[in-house]
Design a protein around this motif. Structure first.
Motif, PDB file in Angstrom:
ATOM      1  N   LEU A  19       8.202  13.744  80.892  1.00  0.00           N
ATOM      2  CA  LEU A  19       7.279  14.665  80.227  1.00  0.00           C
ATOM      3  C   LEU A  19       6.383  15.381  81.228  1.00  0.00           C
ATOM      4  CD1 LEU A  19       6.137  12.382  77.249  1.00  0.00           C
ATOM      5  CD2 LEU A  19       8.029  14.012  77.311  1.00  0.00           C
ATOM      6  N   ARG A  20       6.103  14.726  82.339  1.00  0.00           N
ATOM      7  CA  ARG A  20       5.239  15.329  83.357  1.00  0.00           C
ATOM      8  C   ARG A  20       5.755  14.924  84.723  1.00  0.00           C
ATOM      9  NH1 ARG A  20       0.141  13.821  81.560  1.00  0.00           N
ATOM     10  NH2 ARG A  20       0.078  11.975  82.893  1.00  0.00           N
ATOM     11  N   GLN A  28       3.579   5.700  82.600  1.00  0.00           N
ATOM     12  CA  GLN A  28       2.889   6.522  83.597  1.00  0.00           C
ATOM     13  C   GLN A  28       3.231   5.992  84.981  1.00  0.00           C
ATOM     14  OE1 GLN A  28      -1.122   7.901  82.703  1.00  0.00           O
ATOM     15  NE2 GLN A  28      -1.751   7.327  84.769  1.00  0.00           N
ATOM     16  N   LEU A  77       4.756  11.217  83.962  1.00  0.00           N
ATOM     17  CA  LEU A  77       4.789  10.592  82.649  1.00  0.00           C
ATOM     18  C   LEU A  77       6.218  10.643  82.110  1.00  0.00           C
ATOM     19  CD1 LEU A  77       2.792   9.292  80.630  1.00  0.00           C
ATOM     20  CD2 LEU A  77       2.653  11.518  79.505  1.00  0.00           C
ATOM     21  N   VAL A  78       6.683   9.496  81.607  1.00  0.00           N
ATOM     22  CA  VAL A  78       8.053   9.368  81.109  1.00  0.00           C
ATOM     23  C   VAL A  78       8.016   8.767  79.713  1.00  0.00           C
ATOM     24  CG1 VAL A  78      10.331   8.369  81.501  1.00  0.00           C
ATOM     25  CG2 VAL A  78       8.908   9.034  83.459  1.00  0.00           C
ATOM     26  N   GLN A  79       8.682   9.416  78.766  1.00  0.00           N
ATOM     27  CA  GLN A  79       8.822   8.876  77.413  1.00  0.00           C
ATOM     28  C   GLN A  79       9.983   7.891  77.388  1.00  0.00           C
ATOM     29  OE1 GLN A  79       7.109   9.670  74.470  1.00  0.00           O
ATOM     30  NE2 GLN A  79       8.361   8.244  73.285  1.00  0.00           N
ATOM     31  N   THR A 106      12.795  10.266  79.124  1.00  0.00           N
ATOM     32  CA  THR A 106      12.570  11.710  79.156  1.00  0.00           C
ATOM     33  C   THR A 106      11.313  11.984  79.960  1.00  0.00           C
ATOM     34  OG1 THR A 106      13.536  11.904  76.938  1.00  0.00           O
ATOM     35  CG2 THR A 106      12.267  13.778  77.766  1.00  0.00           C
ATOM     36  N   ASP A 112       7.027   3.951  73.817  1.00  0.00           N
ATOM     37  CA  ASP A 112       6.025   3.881  74.880  1.00  0.00           C
ATOM     38  C   ASP A 112       6.180   5.065  75.830  1.00  0.00           C
ATOM     39  OD1 ASP A 112       4.889   1.553  73.984  1.00  0.00           O
ATOM     40  OD2 ASP A 112       5.853   0.248  75.454  1.00  0.00           O
ATOM     41  N   GLN A 113       5.064   5.431  76.451  1.00  0.00           N
ATOM     42  CA  GLN A 113       5.102   6.387  77.554  1.00  0.00           C
ATOM     43  C   GLN A 113       4.745   5.629  78.832  1.00  0.00           C
ATOM     44  OE1 GLN A 113       2.529   9.674  76.528  1.00  0.00           O
ATOM     45  NE2 GLN A 113       4.019  10.544  75.122  1.00  0.00           N
ATOM     46  N   ARG A 170       0.372   3.374  75.034  1.00  0.00           N
ATOM     47  CA  ARG A 170       0.907   2.933  73.748  1.00  0.00           C
ATOM     48  C   ARG A 170      -0.135   3.136  72.654  1.00  0.00           C
ATOM     49  NH1 ARG A 170       2.646  -2.975  74.087  1.00  0.00           N
ATOM     50  NH2 ARG A 170       4.409  -2.033  75.220  1.00  0.00           N
ATOM     51  N   ASP A 180      12.448   5.598  74.968  1.00  0.00           N
ATOM     52  CA  ASP A 180      12.983   5.308  73.642  1.00  0.00           C
ATOM     53  C   ASP A 180      14.058   4.245  73.789  1.00  0.00           C
ATOM     54  OD1 ASP A 180      11.555   7.312  71.977  1.00  0.00           O
ATOM     55  OD2 ASP A 180      12.590   8.721  73.303  1.00  0.00           O
TER      56      ASP A 180
END
Length: 267
Positions: free
Chosen positions: A139-140, A243, A248-250, A137, A240-241, A219, A252
């Motif tokens: 995020l930025r 970068q 920025l990517v989530q 996902t 984790d996210q 993390r 899962d």
């Protein structure tokens, strides 16, 4: 899994190795001492592989203990978590547990040989790995799609879907950021990073492919840099996210469900 099923499974296994551990352990060793000796032997089975990796070449580990039947409940109570202990020991030596790893305890009546216990190693026939499902996902930053789900073994990340250089197609990015300037998205390189799922272990690792603005994992408050062009990569964990430049990517990860540990009793 009952004893009959486990025995049938054993007949289908390709390899079998028995390691007797009487010498370093006293005849009156406690269950904890037996577990420690067995885990030490598990560690000795770890083998070096390419790019600094370490591998465990077996998918079944059985700790077979010979003891009077009246002592089985206490032995099982202490060693019921044998599989988590095996996985923890492999993690301590930086070895990813193989997909489908099973570790079982089996109590049997004393035999004529007078042995106290043995560790048995087996390798199951190769089967297609069940890869974890990865959800990304954004995020930025601005991407072609802000949320994606992947089941492929490799995920390419970069700016624009079809990355090209000097008019030639370099690759097609699965997680593709837009070719826009907003202070964030343009920091993603056309060929920036990749995530690879190891088919043997199910582990997800991220690799920086020589990007200009770098890759890192965020993390729980820590920043873990991913070295450029490092063939070892860095393992990703659920939550984790990632970068990518300033984007920025989530991440899962739905891990395959492992079966419950097994305790067997001899007949």
């Amino acid at each position: 899994m009952d004893v009959t099923t486990f025995t049938a499974l054993g007949r289908d296994l390709q390899t079998r190795l028995r390691t007797f551990l009487d010498a370093p352990v006293a005849p009156d060793a406690t269950p904890l001492e037996i577990a420690q000796a067995a885990l030490d032997d598990v560690e000795r089975q770890v083998q070096p592989a390419s790019a600094g990796r370490r591998v465990f070449p077996f998918t079944r580990v059985t700790l077979r203990v010979w003891a009077p039947e009246e002592s089985w409940p206490s032995i099982e109570a202490v060693l019921a978590d044998f599989e988590p202990r095996v996985r923890a020991r492999l993690a301590e030596v930086r070895c990813d547990a193989p997909a489908g790893l099973r570790a079982a305890l089996c109590c049997e009546p004393p035999g004529d040989e007078g042995r106290r216990f043995v560790v048995e190693y087996e390798r199951a026939p190769a089967t297609p790995a069940t890869l974890p499902r990865l959800r990304a996902t954004v995020l930025r930053g601005a991407a072609v799609e802000q949320a994606l789900t992947f089941t492929e073994g490799t995920i390419l990340i970069g700016r624009v879907a079809d990355a090209s250089a000097e008019g030639s197609l370099v690759r097609r990015n699965h997680l593709a950021f837009l070719d826009v300037r907003d202070g964030v998205t343009e920091t993603v390189g056309r060929v920036h990073a990749r995530v690879r799922v190891d088919p043997a272990t199910g582990a997800c690792r991220v690799y920086d492919e020589g990007s200009h603005n770098g890759t890192a994992i965020l993390r729980q408050g820590d920043v873990i840099a991913v070295a450029r062009r490092d063939p070892r990569g860095v393992r990703l964990r659920h939550g984790d996210q990632l970068q990518i430049g300033r984007a920025l990517v989530q991440i899962d990860i739905d891990e395959p469900v492992a079966p419950a540990p097994t305790i067997q009793r001899g007949e």
